[in-house]
Design a protein around this motif. Sequence first.
Motif, PDB file in Angstrom:
ATOM      1  N   GLN A 180       0.930  -1.560  -0.044  1.00 36.89           N
ATOM      2  CA  GLN A 180      -0.124   0.127  -0.335  1.00 36.89           C
ATOM      3  C   GLN A 180       1.155   1.654  -0.313  1.00 36.89           C
ATOM      4  O   GLN A 180       0.435   2.618  -0.407  1.00 36.89           O
ATOM      5  CB  GLN A 180      -0.926   0.051   1.748  1.00 36.89           C
ATOM      6  N   GLN A 181       2.199   1.331   0.447  1.00 37.09           N
ATOM      7  CA  GLN A 181       2.394   2.427   1.050  1.00 37.09           C
ATOM      8  C   GLN A 181       3.687   2.925  -0.197  1.00 37.09           C
ATOM      9  O   GLN A 181       3.737   3.754  -1.249  1.00 37.09           O
ATOM     10  CB  GLN A 181       3.838   2.342   2.431  1.00 37.09           C
ATOM     11  N   MET A 182       3.981   1.499  -1.180  1.00 36.32           N
ATOM     12  CA  MET A 182       4.520   1.701  -2.443  1.00 36.32           C
ATOM     13  C   MET A 182       3.623   2.028  -3.246  1.00 36.32           C
ATOM     14  O   MET A 182       4.249   2.827  -4.159  1.00 36.32           O
ATOM     15  CB  MET A 182       5.094   0.713  -2.652  1.00 36.32           C
ATOM     16  N   LEU A 183       2.355   1.433  -3.002  1.00 34.30           N
ATOM     17  CA  LEU A 183       1.350   2.389  -4.368  1.00 34.30           C
ATOM     18  C   LEU A 183       1.151   4.256  -3.905  1.00 34.30           C
ATOM     19  O   LEU A 183       1.261   5.069  -5.278  1.00 34.30           O
ATOM     20  CB  LEU A 183      -0.035   1.569  -3.755  1.00 34.30           C
ATOM     21  N   ALA A 184       1.054   4.215  -2.768  1.00 31.33           N
ATOM     22  CA  ALA A 184       1.032   5.413  -2.777  1.00 31.33           C
ATOM     23  C   ALA A 184       2.592   6.424  -3.061  1.00 31.33           C
ATOM     24  O   ALA A 184       2.050   7.849  -3.457  1.00 31.33           O
ATOM     25  CB  ALA A 184       0.663   5.921  -0.767  1.00 31.33           C
ATOM     26  N   LEU A 185       3.854   5.964  -2.919  1.00 37.52           N
ATOM     27  CA  LEU A 185       4.743   7.104  -3.000  1.00 37.52           C
ATOM     28  C   LEU A 185       4.823   6.973  -4.289  1.00 37.52           C
ATOM     29  O   LEU A 185       5.351   7.351  -4.930  1.00 37.52           O
ATOM     30  CB  LEU A 185       5.634   6.106  -1.912  1.00 37.52           C
ATOM     31  N   GLY A 186       4.166   5.483  -5.177  1.00 36.33           N
ATOM     32  CA  GLY A 186       4.425   5.429  -6.619  1.00 36.33           C
ATOM     33  C   GLY A 186       4.039   6.501  -7.202  1.00 36.33           C
ATOM     34  O   GLY A 186       3.914   6.956  -8.251  1.00 36.33           O
ATOM     35  N   ARG A 187       2.605   6.731  -7.089  1.00 39.35           N
ATOM     36  CA  ARG A 187       1.738   7.182  -7.208  1.00 39.35           C
ATOM     37  C   ARG A 187       2.020   8.390  -7.282  1.00 39.35           C
ATOM     38  O   ARG A 187       2.517   9.651  -8.424  1.00 39.35           O
ATOM     39  CB  ARG A 187       0.334   7.223  -6.514  1.00 39.35           C
ATOM     40  N   ILE A 188       2.698   8.902  -6.201  1.00 47.85           N
ATOM     41  CA  ILE A 188       3.347  10.291  -5.841  1.00 47.85           C
ATOM     42  C   ILE A 188       4.815  10.460  -6.932  1.00 47.85           C
ATOM     43  O   ILE A 188       4.851  12.060  -7.613  1.00 47.85           O
ATOM     44  CB  ILE A 188       4.079  11.190  -4.099  1.00 47.85           C
ATOM     45  N   LEU A 189       5.316   9.685  -6.760  1.00 52.81           N
ATOM     46  CA  LEU A 189       6.593   9.844  -7.401  1.00 52.81           C
ATOM     47  C   LEU A 189       6.768  10.364  -8.686  1.00 52.81           C
ATOM     48  O   LEU A 189       7.769  10.245  -9.315  1.00 52.81           O
ATOM     49  CB  LEU A 189       8.081   8.386  -7.335  1.00 52.81           C
ATOM     50  N   ALA A 190       5.464   9.301  -9.658  1.00 58.18           N
ATOM     51  CA  ALA A 190       4.945   8.977 -11.422  1.00 58.18           C
ATOM     52  C   ALA A 190       4.878  11.181 -11.811  1.00 58.18           C
ATOM     53  O   ALA A 190       5.284  11.474 -12.579  1.00 58.18           O
ATOM     54  CB  ALA A 190       4.290   8.409 -11.689  1.00 58.18           C
ATOM     55  N   ALA A 191       4.493  11.581 -10.424  1.00 57.62           N
ATOM     56  CA  ALA A 191       4.639  13.421 -10.568  1.00 57.62           C
ATOM     57  C   ALA A 191       5.418  13.589 -10.777  1.00 57.62           C
ATOM     58  O   ALA A 191       5.191  14.520 -10.926  1.00 57.62           O
ATOM     59  CB  ALA A 191       2.904  13.473  -9.974  1.00 57.62           C
ATOM     60  N   GLU A 192       6.695  13.344 -10.601  1.00 60.56           N
ATOM     61  CA  GLU A 192       7.907  14.076 -10.876  1.00 60.56           C
ATOM     62  C   GLU A 192       7.514  15.592  -9.890  1.00 60.56           C
ATOM     63  O   GLU A 192       8.321  16.213 -10.161  1.00 60.56           O
ATOM     64  CB  GLU A 192       8.671  14.415 -12.248  1.00 60.56           C
ATOM     65  N   PRO A 193       7.251  15.472  -8.474  1.00 60.52           N
ATOM     66  CA  PRO A 193       7.192  16.272  -7.449  1.00 60.52           C
ATOM     67  C   PRO A 193       8.833  17.251  -7.217  1.00 60.52           C
ATOM     68  O   PRO A 193       9.951  16.536  -7.108  1.00 60.52           O
ATOM     69  CB  PRO A 193       6.348  16.080  -6.389  1.00 60.52           C
ATOM     70  N   ARG A 194       8.720  18.484  -7.172  1.00 63.17           N
ATOM     71  CA  ARG A 194       9.805  19.009  -7.320  1.00 63.17           C
ATOM     72  C   ARG A 194      10.348  18.965  -5.620  1.00 63.17           C
ATOM     73  O   ARG A 194      11.365  19.282  -4.740  1.00 63.17           O
ATOM     74  CB  ARG A 194       9.945  20.753  -7.560  1.00 63.17           C
ATOM     75  N   LEU A 195       9.199  18.589  -4.842  1.00 64.08           N
ATOM     76  CA  LEU A 195       9.289  18.935  -3.133  1.00 64.08           C
ATOM     77  C   LEU A 195       8.354  17.730  -2.584  1.00 64.08           C
ATOM     78  O   LEU A 195       6.617  17.552  -3.096  1.00 64.08           O
ATOM     79  CB  LEU A 195       9.071  19.760  -2.314  1.00 64.08           C
ATOM     80  N   ILE A 196       8.751  16.698  -1.508  1.00 61.78           N
ATOM     81  CA  ILE A 196       8.129  15.614  -1.051  1.00 61.78           C
ATOM     82  C   ILE A 196       8.291  16.071   0.100  1.00 61.78           C
ATOM     83  O   ILE A 196       9.307  16.088   0.690  1.00 61.78           O
ATOM     84  CB  ILE A 196       8.518  14.310  -2.022  1.00 61.78           C
ATOM     85  N   LEU A 197       6.672  15.581   0.223  1.00 60.86           N
ATOM     86  CA  LEU A 197       6.853  15.708   2.064  1.00 60.86           C
ATOM     87  C   LEU A 197       5.831  13.813   2.388  1.00 60.86           C
ATOM     88  O   LEU A 197       5.058  13.580   2.028  1.00 60.86           O
ATOM     89  CB  LEU A 197       5.912  17.121   2.674  1.00 60.86           C
ATOM     90  N   ALA A 198       6.992  13.713   3.128  1.00 59.39           N
ATOM     91  CA  ALA A 198       6.906  12.372   3.741  1.00 59.39           C
ATOM     92  C   ALA A 198       6.546  12.174   5.438  1.00 59.39           C
ATOM     93  O   ALA A 198       7.341  11.965   6.082  1.00 59.39           O
ATOM     94  CB  ALA A 198       7.456  11.232   3.507  1.00 59.39           C
ATOM     95  N   ASP A 199       5.037  11.835   6.138  1.00 66.84           N
ATOM     96  CA  ASP A 199       5.374  11.863   7.440  1.00 66.84           C
ATOM     97  C   ASP A 199       5.230   9.969   7.646  1.00 66.84           C
ATOM     98  O   ASP A 199       4.354   9.573   7.577  1.00 66.84           O
ATOM     99  CB  ASP A 199       3.632  12.914   7.557  1.00 66.84           C
ATOM    100  N   GLU A 200       6.013   9.912   8.611  1.00 68.84           N
ATOM    101  CA  GLU A 200       5.884   8.086   8.364  1.00 68.84           C
ATOM    102  C   GLU A 200       5.623   7.528   7.840  1.00 68.84           C
ATOM    103  O   GLU A 200       4.601   6.519   8.039  1.00 68.84           O
ATOM    104  CB  GLU A 200       5.452   8.248  10.429  1.00 68.84           C
ATOM    105  N   LEU A 201       6.388   7.378   7.001  1.00 69.97           N
ATOM    106  CA  LEU A 201       5.660   6.090   5.216  1.00 69.97           C
ATOM    107  C   LEU A 201       6.681   5.108   5.663  1.00 69.97           C
ATOM    108  O   LEU A 201       5.685   3.949   4.806  1.00 69.97           O
ATOM    109  CB  LEU A 201       6.338   6.893   4.235  1.00 69.97           C
ATOM    110  N   SER A 202       7.110   5.000   6.871  1.00 68.68           N
ATOM    111  CA  SER A 202       7.845   3.707   7.480  1.00 68.68           C
ATOM    112  C   SER A 202       6.739   2.803   8.163  1.00 68.68           C
ATOM    113  O   SER A 202       7.365   1.697   8.792  1.00 68.68           O
ATOM    114  CB  SER A 202       9.276   2.935   7.053  1.00 68.68           C
ATOM    115  N   LEU A 203       5.996   3.859   9.186  1.00 66.86           N
ATOM    116  CA  LEU A 203       5.347   2.853   9.888  1.00 66.86           C
ATOM    117  C   LEU A 203       4.794   1.048  10.474  1.00 66.86           C
ATOM    118  O   LEU A 203       3.919   1.599   9.224  1.00 66.86           O
ATOM    119  CB  LEU A 203       4.279   3.818  10.332  1.00 66.86           C
ATOM    120  N   GLY A 204       5.159   0.813  11.295  1.00 68.26           N
ATOM    121  CA  GLY A 204       4.800  -0.949  11.261  1.00 68.26           C
ATOM    122  C   GLY A 204       5.444  -1.392  10.201  1.00 68.26           C
ATOM    123  O   GLY A 204       4.982  -2.254   9.721  1.00 68.26           O
ATOM    124  N   LEU A 205       5.918  -1.337   9.208  1.00 67.77           N
ATOM    125  CA  LEU A 205       6.983  -1.883   8.004  1.00 67.77           C
ATOM    126  C   LEU A 205       7.762  -3.142   8.158  1.00 67.77           C
ATOM    127  O   LEU A 205       8.651  -2.232   8.927  1.00 67.77           O
ATOM    128  CB  LEU A 205       7.150  -1.301   7.111  1.00 67.77           C
TER     129      LEU A 205
END
Length: 230
Positions: free
Chosen positions: A134-159
């Motif tokens: 699920q987290q790869m899905l969320a991050l992949g969706r964001i990365l595909a947009a090629e953002p200039r700034l990424i803010l990520a809040d505890e993306l690794s929680l419980g993994l």
Amino acid sequence: TIVTPAVHARGLTAGYGGTPAIHELDLEVSSGEIAVLLGANGSGKTTTLLALAGELRPMAGTADVLGCSARTRLDRRARSGLGFLTEGRCVFMELTGWENLKLGRGSAADAVAHFPELEPHLHKKAGLLSGGQQQMLALGRILAAEPRLILADELSLGLAPLIVQRLLTALRGAADRGAAVVLVEQHIRHALAVADKGYVLRRGRIALTGTAEELNADADAIARHYISGE
Ligand code: ATP
């Protein structure tokens, strides 16, 4: 030419209902850089991300983000290249993996290119995927947009650590391609391994800042004094 950093906060003070939760923060993150925010629960890490995202207005100070002043709303910031991965799993559980990816600003194929191991699972509802998927899905969706700034809040929680490394390596790749990244992370060692610099928050203030190398040398002391304690 003068290169403006992606994030430039000076004296940033923000909070809830008129009570500050972060006080007079000075932060600077440039294109190509990963900054990690460390600190105990309640030290103000999430509040800092919300202020940078434009979701919380500064009560004092400034937060210039991607050339937008703090008064610019999140939707306008998104159009100017902000990718915000908020705490928790940012996926629609009732939609399939493919449907989730199609909701992104980038192409679904580009999202899959970041995490090819997802492909065999994308026909399933996201709610049936593992936490890491699920987290790869969320991050992949964001990365595909090629953002200039990424803010990520505890993306690794419980993994599991291996997945945490996979996600952080993907963020490192985005930074190497020119994104600026601000990361909130509990896994201090993993985070410092991919970061360029870090800020340690304590009760809403910056208690310590340094390069990732400097902070890593003191990681045990930082974990003891600023993260596990309080
Ligand atoms: P955590 O790891 O628990 O998410 P954090 O470092 O991200 O912690 P914040 O969530 O930024 O910390 O919280 C900082 C302070 O602001 C805390 O005292 C918290 O109780 C308070 N706070 C957070 N969200 C709200 C809110 N929506 N309304 C009021 N106070 C809040």
